[in-house]
Structures are given as C-alpha cells and as structure tokens.
Design an enzyme around this catalytic site. Structure first.
Site, PDB file in Angstrom:
ATOM      1  N   GLU A   1      63.179 -64.984 -33.520  1.00  0.00           N
ATOM      2  CA  GLU A   1      64.251 -64.355 -34.285  1.00  0.00           C
ATOM      3  C   GLU A   1      65.602 -65.019 -33.991  1.00  0.00           C
ATOM      4  O   GLU A   1      66.449 -65.143 -34.883  1.00  0.00           O
ATOM      5  CB  GLU A   1      64.325 -62.858 -33.965  1.00  0.00           C
ATOM      6  CG  GLU A   1      63.199 -62.031 -34.565  1.00  0.00           C
ATOM      7  CD  GLU A   1      63.339 -61.877 -36.072  1.00  0.00           C
ATOM      8  OE1 GLU A   1      63.132 -62.887 -36.794  1.00  0.00           O
ATOM      9  OE2 GLU A   1      63.636 -60.765 -36.515  1.00  0.00           O
TER      10      GLU A   1
ATOM     11  N   THR B   1      70.188 -64.098 -43.050  1.00  0.00           N
ATOM     12  CA  THR B   1      70.568 -63.118 -42.035  1.00  0.00           C
ATOM     13  C   THR B   1      71.841 -63.533 -41.307  1.00  0.00           C
ATOM     14  O   THR B   1      72.737 -62.704 -41.070  1.00  0.00           O
ATOM     15  CB  THR B   1      69.425 -62.937 -41.014  1.00  0.00           C
ATOM     16  OG1 THR B   1      68.244 -62.525 -41.707  1.00  0.00           O
ATOM     17  CG2 THR B   1      69.786 -61.887 -39.976  1.00  0.00           C
TER      18      THR B   1
END
Length: 306
Positions: free
Chosen positions: A128, A181
């Site tokens: 991530e 993101t």
C-alpha cells in the site's frame, strides 16, 4: 502443497466516518492469484492479466508485500506469482490492497500458516505504501481478515475485527474514471477544526456501536464524512445526485469508497440494495460516462482459497 489459487476480495475503506481506520470486505468482487513455490529465492511475477501493471517485483505491490514477508521469515526458497486483475487500479475499491493482501495470505498458506492473519497486515501495508505513498491498513485489513475492521492504532499497529450484521448489503457504483489515491490525499487539509473532529469521532463511535447492536438506523445517522468528502466529492461526477438517489431509494447512508471514484451505499437487505442500484443507474445513465454497479454482502472470510 506447492501451488495455490486464491481469491483476493475488493474492499470499501473509510465508510464515511472512519477515515483511514475503518473498512469492510466485499463478497464476489475481486482478483484471482496463483502462487507457486520455487527453488530460487525471492518473488518473481510471471504473468498479469486484466491490467497494465509492472512485472518488476520492486514496482508491483504484490511483489513488494511478498518480499517483505520473505525477508521477515528468512526463507531459502521463493515464489512465482500470476495475478489476474478484475478490480481496476484507481477504482476506490482496494485494487492494490487485493494484490498485497492476496500474496501474503497465499504464501502463508503454502508455508502451512506459520503466521496469524493479523500478523500478515504489516507486510501487505508495504504494498500500500508503494501504491499511495502512505502506510495505511483500512483496505488490506478487511481484505485479509474479512468483515469490518477497525485500525485502533498504527504505532504499534492494532487491528480489531468488528461484528458484521447479517442483513447489511453494499451497493457500489464504479465510474470508469481514475482517481489516484496519492492525489486524493494531497487535496485534503493538513489540519481540521476541533468541532469537525468531534463530529467525526462521534459518528465513528456510533457506527461501531450500531454494528454490534445491529441498530441500522443508528448506522445510517453515523454515515457522515465531515473530513474528506467535502474536498474529494468534486472529483467524482454527479456525486451529490448519486447520494441523493441512494438515500431516496432507502439506503442507510452513502459516501465515497476509499479515495474514489467509486461510491458506496449501505442498505438493510438485498431488495433495498438492488433498489438503490437502480436509482443510481438512472443518474449515471445520463452522464455518458461508463460505469459498473455491484451489489454485495459483507464477506466475513477475506482472502480465500479457490
């Protein structure tokens, strides 16, 4: 066992009131992955379908997560991986998390499960970090553990699995646009007023209470985002109209899934969730933007063997 095929589920993070700490696992929406044990040390990604993603281990979230786990265990052998993407990158339903979570669960299974699933979360978070530039667990935690998860703290990491009411359904619309993101994080203010923080804390506490008591009306009142949604919604075409349609068709609440562009709505019962999907379709069918709509239960299992 030297080879395993796994299903890596999509997830919804934030859930309006739980920015960076709350997430849920979706059922039947996700990627597939094949992992094989090989003699050569390290991780080798040999095939990717469904997305134009790098095969280089250090540039792929699955490769980075897998390497972090292998380095921790100090293994004398390695793994090769096939990734079959069904979740589009930048969709807001945990595409990178599915890959990162899937590889660590799959490797753990091939090794006979030496680690508890909660112990796998930090390795998946390395993936991530590669994808977004920040260490966050609100997608990888529900993907690995299933159900709802709460990240109580990051230093040290503590993740709590939360009760999932059996009648809770999720409707997702994924507009076929991309919101990165990292970019969605950059538009958020670095500081928020105390009054705003108190509102968000109250909603998060109330929502978790509603999950445990299965108080659907309480859940609905708490599905409000006063931290991220006001800044991010302008990146998503027709967001306000989608939210209005969802609520008018019986949804408990509606908000941005992760950093977007997907939008989620929670409903009590499949029939209501389907009505919400139909209401949202009417909004997006007029935009000329391609989209996909899903209706799903909350999956209590997480990454699973196929």
């Amino acid at each position: 066992m030297n080879e395993i095929k796994i299903f890596c589920p999509a997830t919804v993070a934030n859930l309006s009131c739980g920015f960076d700490v709350l997430g849920l696992c979706l059922e039947g929406i996700g990627d597939e992955m094949i992992i094989r044990k090989v003699k050569e040390k390290g991780i080798r990604i040999i095939k990717i379908t469904g997305a134009d993603l790098p095969l280089e281990t250090n540039k792929n979230v699955a490769g980075v997560a897998g390497l972090a786990m292998l380095n921790h265990l100090n293994l004398e052998f390695g793994f090769e991986i096939e990734i079959h993407k069904k979740i589009k990158a930048g969709s807001g339903i945990g595409s990178s998390a599915a890959s990162a979570a899937g590889v660590v669960v799959g490797i753990n299974e091939l090794l006979g499960n030496p680690l508890h699933r909660k112990e796998l979360i930090p390795f998946a978070m390395e993936g991530e970090f590669l994808a977004s530039g920040s260490y966050h667990a609100d997608n990888v935690a529900p993907a690995i553990l299933g159900g709802f998860t709460l990240v109580r703290g990051y230093e040290p990491l503590e993740v709590i699995k939360i009760n999932s009411p059996k009648d809770l359904y999720v409707t997702i619309i994924h507009p076929h646009i991309e919101v990165k993101t990292s970019e969605a994080r950059n538009i958020l203010p670095k500081d928020i007023p105390l009054k705003t923080a108190i509102t968000q804390w109250g909603n998060l506490g109330g929502f978790i209470s509603g999950l445990y008591t299965e108080d659907y009306e309480l859940m609905g009142r708490c599905l409000q985002d006063v931290v991220a949604e006001p800044y991010r919604k302008n990146q998503i075409p027709e967001f306000d109209n989608v939210k209005k349609a969802a609520l008018e068709n019986g949804a408990l609440g509606c908000g941005i899934s992760g950093s977007g562009p997907s939008i989620f709505a929670l409903s009590k019962g499949n029939e209501v969730a389907e009505n919400v999907a139909n209401g949202i379709k009417k909004v997006y069918s007029k935009t000329g933007i391609g989209y996909a709509i899903y209706v799903s239960k909350v999956c209590d299992e997480g990454v699973k063997i196929m």
